[in-house]
Motif scaffolding. Structure first.
Motif, PDB file in Angstrom:
ATOM      1  N   SER A 397      12.893   2.231 -16.477  1.00  0.00           N
ATOM      2  CA  SER A 397      12.541   0.945 -15.883  1.00  0.00           C
ATOM      3  C   SER A 397      11.602   1.185 -14.713  1.00  0.00           C
ATOM      4  O   SER A 397      11.881   2.019 -13.831  1.00  0.00           O
ATOM      5  N   ALA A 398      10.483   0.439 -14.707  1.00  0.00           N
ATOM      6  CA  ALA A 398       9.490   0.624 -13.653  1.00  0.00           C
ATOM      7  C   ALA A 398       9.978   0.142 -12.297  1.00  0.00           C
ATOM      8  O   ALA A 398       9.382   0.499 -11.261  1.00  0.00           O
ATOM      9  N   ILE A 399      11.056  -0.642 -12.275  1.00  0.00           N
ATOM     10  CA  ILE A 399      11.563  -1.130 -10.985  1.00  0.00           C
ATOM     11  C   ILE A 399      12.576  -0.162 -10.368  1.00  0.00           C
ATOM     12  O   ILE A 399      12.987  -0.353  -9.222  1.00  0.00           O
ATOM     13  N   HIS A 400      12.967   0.845 -11.110  1.00  0.00           N
ATOM     14  CA  HIS A 400      13.862   1.864 -10.556  1.00  0.00           C
ATOM     15  C   HIS A 400      13.064   2.860  -9.708  1.00  0.00           C
ATOM     16  O   HIS A 400      11.842   2.998  -9.860  1.00  0.00           O
ATOM     17  N   SER A 401      13.767   3.572  -8.849  1.00  0.00           N
ATOM     18  CA  SER A 401      13.103   4.553  -7.986  1.00  0.00           C
ATOM     19  C   SER A 401      12.666   5.771  -8.789  1.00  0.00           C
ATOM     20  O   SER A 401      13.164   6.032  -9.901  1.00  0.00           O
ATOM     21  N   LEU A 424       7.074  -3.169 -16.479  1.00  0.00           N
ATOM     22  CA  LEU A 424       5.861  -2.663 -15.826  1.00  0.00           C
ATOM     23  C   LEU A 424       5.191  -3.752 -14.993  1.00  0.00           C
ATOM     24  O   LEU A 424       4.500  -3.431 -14.012  1.00  0.00           O
ATOM     25  N   ASP A 425       5.392  -5.003 -15.365  1.00  0.00           N
ATOM     26  CA  ASP A 425       4.782  -6.102 -14.611  1.00  0.00           C
ATOM     27  C   ASP A 425       5.411  -6.257 -13.228  1.00  0.00           C
ATOM     28  O   ASP A 425       4.814  -6.862 -12.333  1.00  0.00           O
ATOM     29  N   GLU A 426       6.594  -5.713 -13.024  1.00  0.00           N
ATOM     30  CA  GLU A 426       7.272  -5.804 -11.739  1.00  0.00           C
ATOM     31  C   GLU A 426       7.216  -4.481 -10.969  1.00  0.00           C
ATOM     32  O   GLU A 426       7.891  -4.337  -9.943  1.00  0.00           O
ATOM     33  N   CYS A 427       6.431  -3.542 -11.452  1.00  0.00           N
ATOM     34  CA  CYS A 427       6.367  -2.221 -10.819  1.00  0.00           C
ATOM     35  C   CYS A 427       5.650  -2.297  -9.477  1.00  0.00           C
ATOM     36  O   CYS A 427       4.572  -2.903  -9.352  1.00  0.00           O
ATOM     37  N   LEU A 428       6.243  -1.697  -8.477  1.00  0.00           N
ATOM     38  CA  LEU A 428       5.638  -1.629  -7.141  1.00  0.00           C
ATOM     39  C   LEU A 428       5.151  -0.227  -6.785  1.00  0.00           C
ATOM     40  O   LEU A 428       4.544  -0.048  -5.725  1.00  0.00           O
ATOM     41  N   GLY A 469      -2.837   0.328 -12.379  1.00  0.00           N
ATOM     42  CA  GLY A 469      -1.765  -0.080 -11.465  1.00  0.00           C
ATOM     43  C   GLY A 469      -1.788   0.695 -10.166  1.00  0.00           C
ATOM     44  O   GLY A 469      -1.480   0.156  -9.100  1.00  0.00           O
ATOM     45  N   ILE A 470      -2.158   1.959 -10.239  1.00  0.00           N
ATOM     46  CA  ILE A 470      -2.192   2.775  -9.009  1.00  0.00           C
ATOM     47  C   ILE A 470      -3.261   2.284  -8.058  1.00  0.00           C
ATOM     48  O   ILE A 470      -3.016   2.070  -6.855  1.00  0.00           O
ATOM     49  N   PHE A 471      -4.488   2.068  -8.562  1.00  0.00           N
ATOM     50  CA  PHE A 471      -5.613   1.716  -7.707  1.00  0.00           C
ATOM     51  C   PHE A 471      -5.901   0.206  -7.688  1.00  0.00           C
ATOM     52  O   PHE A 471      -6.934  -0.215  -7.157  1.00  0.00           O
ATOM     53  N   GLN A 472      -4.998  -0.584  -8.286  1.00  0.00           N
ATOM     54  CA  GLN A 472      -5.122  -2.041  -8.264  1.00  0.00           C
ATOM     55  C   GLN A 472      -6.422  -2.519  -8.883  1.00  0.00           C
ATOM     56  O   GLN A 472      -7.149  -3.360  -8.329  1.00  0.00           O
ATOM     57  N   PHE A 473      -6.740  -1.965 -10.055  1.00  0.00           N
ATOM     58  CA  PHE A 473      -7.915  -2.440 -10.779  1.00  0.00           C
ATOM     59  C   PHE A 473      -7.570  -3.748 -11.481  1.00  0.00           C
ATOM     60  O   PHE A 473      -6.462  -3.970 -11.950  1.00  0.00           O
ATOM     61  N   GLU A 474      -8.594  -4.601 -11.616  1.00  0.00           N
ATOM     62  CA  GLU A 474      -8.411  -5.871 -12.330  1.00  0.00           C
ATOM     63  C   GLU A 474      -8.534  -5.641 -13.835  1.00  0.00           C
ATOM     64  O   GLU A 474      -9.349  -4.880 -14.282  1.00  0.00           O
TER      65      GLU A 474
END
Length: 474
Positions: A397-401, A424-428, A469-474
């Motif tokens: 899960s992308a929301i887990h550490s 993945l849509d909730e990944c921070l 996701g890492i570099f916040q590309f559109e």
């Protein structure tokens, strides 16, 4: 110990007097400078207290008995090492001559007077003393010192000074040359050590003084802020400095493009097994395992909805609830109670030519010595022995550490063939996913879950998706 004070106008004069009177083995105990009354009415004098052992003083006295005053003045004006050597040589010569005339101090070969001879001598001497004239001259006594000087007439100054000059010069030169060679070798070794340390310090200072190019520095700072592991950042910057020119390393855009190319290579992605086998091969069995709250069930529903003529098997031992989504999409869902029923349903489905998806819940399965749950390992091993095309995917899960996901991967990596990431849509923190993929290249990413909509929010895993996701590309 023989102690004596000496006074002289200067220290050099005092030392010469000490060497002449006490010899080269004298030890300076104290030096005092007498300046008189406020240094004005009395001339400054040097007072030196010196000492010498009785053994060395006796040895020097024996030499002084041989020399006259002029010879002493000449002899003691020489170097201290030479004076000491000659004193020792003289005493050794004297000891040899003494040993040659008798058997040591016991005197076993000396003539022994009988009692009778001694009595006659004493008697005659007493008679002569009583009857002899009062004016008779007393018999002159010979002191031991006078006897010694008479017995050694050949040990004069000329013989004493000229004794074996060639041997002395040769031995002294050889000793001096050997000592000089050892000293030179020691100094060379020290110089070599100092030069090596100086070189190492110079290299360290150069590295500290040499500033990192601005492009590489900005890349390092950016990746650290995105939680990329330090070990990977270090390797990436080293490679950039090696492959890029000096002008390119100062351009942040060039360095950034280079980093993107290298990071894409570090993420391993593959297509799932069921989408790569041909029609003539046996149907694939895809087993998904994970710990709780990973979104495994929703991921399997999305995959099964996209794959027509498939069977979804779920062990109701841990989950006995139905799903509205499964009814809407008309999924063929089979609920089983235990591993034996799962294997039986898999065989039935594959014989019908259907692709099988197994939603396997580990529950409270005991962990073995290798860290893998015992029942899960037995189940997977049994499937692989019974069927040809079996693929095991671990759901993260992308929301887990990052730490929690690393533990899950380590737990099942000996059984798994790849990874599936949900939420993945909730990944921070996409950097955590990148670190896991980079550290476990043997576990490629297969699918990404990007939402709750079935089956739309499912996409094949790509390295570009993680970098976006890492570099916040559109």
């Amino acid at each position: 110990m023989y102690v004596r004070k000496f006074e002289a106008d200067s220290l050099d004069e005092a030392l010469k007097t000490i060497k002449r009177d006490l010899g080269p083995d004298a030890i300076i105990l104290k030096t005092v400078t007498n300046k008189g009354l406020k240094g004005a009415f009395k001339k400054k004098r040097i007072e030196v207290t010196a000492a010498i052992s009785e053994e060395n003083y006796v040895a020097k006295s024996k030499v002084d008995n041989v020399l006259d005053e002029d010879q002493k003045q000449t002899f003691y004006s020489d170097q201290a090492s030479y004076i000491k050597e000659k004193i020792q040589s003289h005493n050794m010569t004297e000891q040899k001559s003494t040993a040659a005339s008798s058997y040591g101090s016991m005197g076993l070969n000396k003539p022994v007077k009988t009692v009778k001879e001694m009595g006659n001598k004493i008697k005659s001497s007493l008679d002569d003393f009583l009857t002899g004239p009062a004016t008779a001259e007393p018999q002159q006594r010979t002191t031991p010192l006078q006897t010694q000087r008479i017995e050694e007439p050949t040990l004069g100054y000329d013989n004493f000074i000229d004794e074996e000059p060639t041997t002395r010069a040769t031995s002294m030169d050889s000793i001096t040359n050997e000592a000089d060679n050892q000293l030179v070798e020691m100094q060379r070794n020290k110089i070599d050590e100092l030069e090596q340390k100086l070189y190492e310090l110079t290299q360290s200072v150069e590295r500290l003084d040499k500033r990192e190019p601005i492009g590489v520095y900005e890349l390092r700072t950016t990746l650290r802020s995105l939680d990329i592991s330090d070990s990977y950042i270090q390797d990436l910057t080293k490679k950039a400095l090696f492959e890029l020119s000096e002008n390119q390393t100062t351009d942040a855009d060039v360095v950034f493009e280079f980093a993107l190319r290298e990071m894409i290579k570090s993420i391993n992605v593959e297509m799932p097994l069921f989408s790569t086998i041909d029609e003539n091969s046996a149907p694939a069995i895809t087993v998904m395992v994970s710990d709780s709250s990973s979104g495994q069930t929703s991921m399997l529903q999305k995959i099964a909805a996209l794959k027509p003529d498939s069977v979804l098997i779920r062990n109701t031992e841990f989950d006995n609830t139905g799903s509205f989504t499964e009814k809407v999409f008309g999924m063929d869902v089979v609920k089983t109670n235990g591993i034996a029923e799962i294997v039986s349903e898999c065989r039935r489905a594959t014989e019908q030519g259907k692709t099988v998806f197994v939603d396997y819940k580990t529950g409270n399965d005991e962990v073995g010595e290798d860290g893998v749950p015992n029942n899960t390992k037995k189940f997977i091993d049994g499937l692989r022995r019974a069927f040809d095309n079996v693929e095991v995917l671990v759901t993260l899960s992308a929301i887990h550490s990052e730490l929690y996901n690393r533990k899950v991967v380590a737990k099942y990596r000996s059984l798994a063939n790849g990874l599936v990431v949900s939420h993945l849509d909730e990944c921070l923190n996409f950097g955590a996913l990148f670190n896991i993929g980079e550290d476990h290249p043997e576990q490629p990413f297969k699918f990404f879950g990007t939402g709750e909509v079935v089956p739309d929010d499912l996409e094949s895993a790509t390295a570009e998706r993680i970098l976006a996701g890492i570099f916040q590309f559109e």
